[in-house]
Design an enzyme around this catalytic site. Structure first.
Site, short mmCIF file in Angstrom:
data_model
loop_
_atom_site.label_atom_id
_atom_site.label_comp_id
_atom_site.label_asym_id
_atom_site.label_seq_id
_atom_site.Cartn_x
_atom_site.Cartn_y
_atom_site.Cartn_z
N TYR A 147 -1.61 -1.29 10.49
CA TYR A 147 -1.81 -1.31 9.07
C TYR A 147 -0.41 -1.18 8.25
O TYR A 147 0.11 -1.98 7.37
CB TYR A 147 -3.03 -0.77 8.51
CG TYR A 147 -3.21 -0.86 7.20
CD1 TYR A 147 -3.85 -2.15 6.69
CD2 TYR A 147 -2.97 0.09 6.18
CE1 TYR A 147 -4.26 -2.32 5.15
CE2 TYR A 147 -3.48 -0.19 4.88
CZ TYR A 147 -3.92 -1.35 4.39
OH TYR A 147 -4.24 -1.59 3.14
N SER A 187 0.93 -1.21 0.11
CA SER A 187 0.07 0.02 -0.15
C SER A 187 0.80 1.28 0.08
O SER A 187 2.05 1.07 0.53
CB SER A 187 -0.78 -0.02 1.23
OG SER A 187 -1.58 1.16 1.48
#
Ligand SMILES: NC(=O)c1ccc[n+]([C@@H]2O[C@H](COP(=O)([O-])OP(=O)(O)OC[C@H]3O[C@@H](n4cnc5c(N)ncnc54)[C@H](O)[C@@H]3O)[C@@H](O)[C@H]2O)c1
Length: 257
Positions: free
Chosen positions: A154, A141
């Site tokens: 995350y 990401s």
């Protein structure tokens, strides 16, 4: 037909980016092994590929469970004889600054997002090594590259996936296996819709702020990321090895102000 005669395995393909990628890979001639934890959603993706004239098989497995992943890979090999592309896409979100997180919340995100890349790769790699070919796509990401508020667990996982991608590439290059990573910005999927509902009092204001973070002034679509996954899956990207591929509307390299 950029994936003609290729067998592809996509984890978390019952929804969002994984589902769009599965449908696109199917249209491009691949045999698509659709994995998800959610049996209903995974079976729907496989049925849609077949209804469109493609080839697909749904295999339910929890990517964090070694037995279940091994069984899935064994069945895929028994059915198709090989796996050319592994797309480690399954993942979950984790919201919170570090001091706000309970150890169990931290562990859950780490478990799905890192162990969930380790295990499918562990069981697929010996087959790719024997074939002396393969493309592995790991879902990272853009939070691996930029700090974003309240994404401690995350972002730790997505940074780890990017580092793991480079390390895997070195270990398997001599087997003609390529390992690359996708780094999406914010993409409108059920994952983000859910996160907006549960993390903000005003989801509309939150979506406006997410859009403004990207130079595109808009969120990406699952199809935007699927197109990048297709490139990494196909031989078009044969000179890409251990690389991050950004699909982020300029979020990492641009600044709006
Ligand atoms: N949407 C975004 O903005 C965005 C941005 C960057 C990266 N990503 C990453 O892309 C990937 C897909 O995200 P999405 O937005 O399409 O999410 P999504 O929630 O729409 O889809 C994820 C799928 O993974 C499945 N899954 C979850 N845990 C699993 C497990 N243990 N075993 C097997 N399947 C499991 C879910 O059932 C779901 O179908 C994730 O790794 C996510 O971190 C998303």
């Amino acid at each position: 037909m950029r994936l003609e005669n290729k067998v592809t395995l996509i984890t978390g393909a019952g929804s969002g980016i994984g589902k769009s990628s599965a449908l696109l890979f199917g249209r491009e001639g691949a045999y698509v092994i659709v994995n998800d934890l959610d049996a209903t959603k995974g079976a729907e993706t496989a049925a849609e590929i077949i209804a469109n004239g493609g080839k697909a098989l749904f295999l339910q497995a929890d990517v964090t469970d070694p037995e279940s992943v091994k069984q899935m890979v064994d069945t895929a090999i028994e059915t198709c004889g090989r796996i050319d592309v592994l797309f480690n896409n399954a993942g979950i979100s984790g919201v919170g600054a570090l001091h706000e997180l309970e150890p169990e919340q931290w562990d859950r995100v780490i478990r799905v997002n890192i162990r969930g890349v380790f295990l499918p790769s562990k069981y697929v790699l010996p087959h790719m090594m024997e074939q002396r070919s393969g493309s592995i796509i790991n879902m990272s990401s853009c939070v691996a590259e930029i700090g974003l508020a309240r994404r401690a667990s995350y972002s730790a996982t997505k940074g780890a996936v990017l580092a793991l991608t480079k390390s895997m590439q070195v270990d398997y290059a001599s087997y003609q296996i390529r390992v690359n990573a996708l780094l999406p910005g914010t993409i409108l999927t059920p994952f983000v819709e859910n996160y907006l509902k549960t993390s903000y009092d005003d989801p509309e204001a939150a979506i406006a702020s997410l859009k403004s973070r990207q130079l595109s002034q808009d969120l990406g679509t699952p199809e935007d990321v699927a197109a990048a996954a297709l490139f990494l899956a196909s031989d078009d990207s044969k000179f890409m090895m251990g690389s991050p591929l950004y699909i982020d509307g300029g979020a990492v390299f641009g600044k709006n102000a």
